[in-house]
Design a protein around this motif. Sequence first.
Motif, PDB file in Angstrom:
ATOM      1  N   VAL A  61       0.832  -1.201   0.000  1.00 35.32           N
ATOM      2  CA  VAL A  61       0.000   0.000   0.000  1.00 35.32           C
ATOM      3  C   VAL A  61       0.866   1.251   0.000  1.00 35.32           C
ATOM      4  CG1 VAL A  61      -0.184   0.057   2.527  1.00 35.32           C
ATOM      5  CG2 VAL A  61      -1.928   1.167   1.148  1.00 35.32           C
ATOM      6  N   TRP A  62       2.055   1.152   0.591  1.00 39.47           N
ATOM      7  CA  TRP A  62       2.961   2.302   0.641  1.00 39.47           C
ATOM      8  C   TRP A  62       3.413   2.696  -0.760  1.00 39.47           C
ATOM      9  CZ3 TRP A  62       8.496   2.384   3.086  1.00 39.47           C
ATOM     10  CH2 TRP A  62       8.793   3.677   3.494  1.00 39.47           C
ATOM     11  N   TYR A  63       3.653   1.679  -1.605  1.00 41.30           N
ATOM     12  CA  TYR A  63       4.170   1.948  -2.941  1.00 41.30           C
ATOM     13  C   TYR A  63       3.083   2.285  -3.958  1.00 41.30           C
ATOM     14  CZ  TYR A  63       8.985   0.909  -1.816  1.00 41.30           C
ATOM     15  OH  TYR A  63      10.252   0.966  -1.282  1.00 41.30           O
ATOM     16  N   ILE A  64       1.815   2.062  -3.630  1.00 39.76           N
ATOM     17  CA  ILE A  64       0.740   2.448  -4.552  1.00 39.76           C
ATOM     18  C   ILE A  64      -0.051   3.635  -4.006  1.00 39.76           C
ATOM     19  CG2 ILE A  64       0.533   0.096  -5.437  1.00 39.76           C
ATOM     20  CD1 ILE A  64      -2.041  -0.163  -3.753  1.00 39.76           C
ATOM     21  N   ARG A  65       0.473   4.230  -2.932  1.00 44.41           N
ATOM     22  CA  ARG A  65      -0.223   5.366  -2.309  1.00 44.41           C
ATOM     23  C   ARG A  65      -0.458   6.487  -3.309  1.00 44.41           C
ATOM     24  NH1 ARG A  65      -2.865   8.689  -0.284  1.00 44.41           N
ATOM     25  NH2 ARG A  65      -2.903   9.484   1.846  1.00 44.41           N
ATOM     26  N   HIS A  66       0.515   6.751  -4.172  1.00 38.98           N
ATOM     27  CA  HIS A  66       0.381   7.840  -5.144  1.00 38.98           C
ATOM     28  C   HIS A  66      -0.737   7.558  -6.145  1.00 38.98           C
ATOM     29  CE1 HIS A  66       2.742   4.851  -7.286  1.00 38.98           C
ATOM     30  NE2 HIS A  66       2.394   5.427  -8.416  1.00 38.98           N
ATOM     31  N   ALA A  67      -1.004   6.269  -6.426  1.00 37.15           N
ATOM     32  CA  ALA A  67      -2.025   5.899  -7.410  1.00 37.15           C
ATOM     33  C   ALA A  67      -3.435   6.084  -6.865  1.00 37.15           C
ATOM     34  CB  ALA A  67      -1.814   4.452  -7.855  1.00 37.15           C
ATOM     35  N   VAL A  68      -3.610   5.840  -5.570  1.00 40.58           N
ATOM     36  CA  VAL A  68      -4.960   5.941  -4.996  1.00 40.58           C
ATOM     37  C   VAL A  68      -5.249   7.343  -4.462  1.00 40.58           C
ATOM     38  CG1 VAL A  68      -4.963   3.501  -4.391  1.00 40.58           C
ATOM     39  CG2 VAL A  68      -4.232   5.172  -2.688  1.00 40.58           C
ATOM     40  N   ALA A  69      -4.224   8.184  -4.327  1.00 36.88           N
ATOM     41  CA  ALA A  69      -4.426   9.518  -3.747  1.00 36.88           C
ATOM     42  C   ALA A  69      -5.522  10.324  -4.449  1.00 36.88           C
ATOM     43  CB  ALA A  69      -3.103  10.280  -3.739  1.00 36.88           C
ATOM     44  N   PRO A  70      -5.589  10.337  -5.801  1.00 34.68           N
ATOM     45  CA  PRO A  70      -6.639  11.131  -6.452  1.00 34.68           C
ATOM     46  C   PRO A  70      -8.052  10.602  -6.198  1.00 34.68           C
ATOM     47  CG  PRO A  70      -4.845  10.636  -7.982  1.00 34.68           C
ATOM     48  CD  PRO A  70      -4.637   9.776  -6.786  1.00 34.68           C
ATOM     49  N   LEU A  71      -8.178   9.355  -5.740  1.00 33.02           N
ATOM     50  CA  LEU A  71      -9.485   8.765  -5.506  1.00 33.02           C
ATOM     51  C   LEU A  71     -10.007   9.014  -4.093  1.00 33.02           C
ATOM     52  CD1 LEU A  71      -8.780   5.296  -7.175  1.00 33.02           C
ATOM     53  CD2 LEU A  71      -9.743   7.353  -8.234  1.00 33.02           C
ATOM     54  N   LEU A  72      -9.168   9.564  -3.225  1.00 34.14           N
ATOM     55  CA  LEU A  72      -9.537   9.743  -1.823  1.00 34.14           C
ATOM     56  C   LEU A  72     -10.193  11.105  -1.598  1.00 34.14           C
ATOM     57  CD1 LEU A  72      -6.293   8.368  -0.119  1.00 34.14           C
ATOM     58  CD2 LEU A  72      -8.444   7.149  -0.539  1.00 34.14           C
ATOM     59  N   PRO A 123     -11.019  14.449   0.628  1.00 36.32           N
ATOM     60  CA  PRO A 123     -10.159  15.240   1.516  1.00 36.32           C
ATOM     61  C   PRO A 123     -10.270  14.733   2.958  1.00 36.32           C
ATOM     62  CG  PRO A 123     -11.353  16.686   0.026  1.00 36.32           C
ATOM     63  CD  PRO A 123     -11.926  15.306  -0.162  1.00 36.32           C
ATOM     64  N   GLY A 124      -9.135  14.535   3.596  1.00 38.82           N
ATOM     65  CA  GLY A 124      -9.136  14.083   4.991  1.00 38.82           C
ATOM     66  C   GLY A 124      -9.392  12.607   5.166  1.00 38.82           C
ATOM     67  N   ALA A 125      -9.446  11.846   4.057  1.00 43.58           N
ATOM     68  CA  ALA A 125      -9.694  10.405   4.162  1.00 43.58           C
ATOM     69  C   ALA A 125      -8.564   9.738   4.940  1.00 43.58           C
ATOM     70  CB  ALA A 125      -9.823   9.787   2.780  1.00 43.58           C
ATOM     71  N   ARG A 126      -8.939   8.753   5.738  1.00 45.78           N
ATOM     72  CA  ARG A 126      -7.955   8.032   6.546  1.00 45.78           C
ATOM     73  C   ARG A 126      -7.648   6.686   5.906  1.00 45.78           C
ATOM     74  NH1 ARG A 126      -8.593   6.569  12.967  1.00 45.78           N
ATOM     75  NH2 ARG A 126      -6.617   5.457  13.201  1.00 45.78           N
ATOM     76  N   CYS A 127      -6.381   6.421   5.705  1.00 46.46           N
ATOM     77  CA  CYS A 127      -5.964   5.169   5.094  1.00 46.46           C
ATOM     78  C   CYS A 127      -5.601   4.133   6.160  1.00 46.46           C
ATOM     79  CB  CYS A 127      -4.750   5.393   4.185  1.00 46.46           C
ATOM     80  SG  CYS A 127      -5.108   6.399   2.739  1.00 46.46           S
TER      81      CYS A 127
END
Length: 205
Positions: A29-40, A42-46
């Motif tokens: 999940v650490w290495y795909i964090r940049h890929a899912v960021a636009p789908l979150l 604001p303030g979403a908790r991972c």
Amino acid sequence: ERQRERQKDRERRERQRESIVRSEPRLRVWYIRHAVAPLLAPGARCIPSSAAIRAMFVDSERLQSLRAPCAQVSGFDLSAFDAACGTAQAELSPCVLHDYLHRPASAPFTLLDVDLAMAPADMAARHEVALLPGRSDALVVWLDVALDEQTILSGAPGPDNCFAKQAVFVLRQPVVAPGPASIAVEVAFTAATGALDVAFVHDQH
């Protein structure tokens, strides 16, 4: 031709080292964090939000014997084989510590803290680790992942966690501490490759 073979061997070892951290499912999940960021939102908790790379020295002659230089076998000089292995003994090797007879040689400690909400970044740290009297053969490394403030999924070795996989750095020479002693542990994480490098400096009081 010999140089090409050596280069291929170095590349093979590097791929093995790179795969150790990236193949850990809880760190992907650490290495795909940049890929899912636009789908979150604001303030979403991972989840998981953070992790700790933990470690402990252990006394295990079995681990030491598995990684020790061969030197001589049945009268045959294998020093050339030992030399060809190079720094393999200093590399991280996956294992299930429960399968090997061992005892703790230090208290558990944290090598690195990982913020999974941030993009992977290079990290380095140095720790002075107090050793228990006796023998230290290897450094065992595992991952603790925090789902929230109360819930931690731990890969720590133990009878109640006998299926969890750890990794070991086998010391080139076991450290025998009849009295108070310490080891300086220097750790470096390279984000681009996922490689975790560890160096040791023994200090006996």
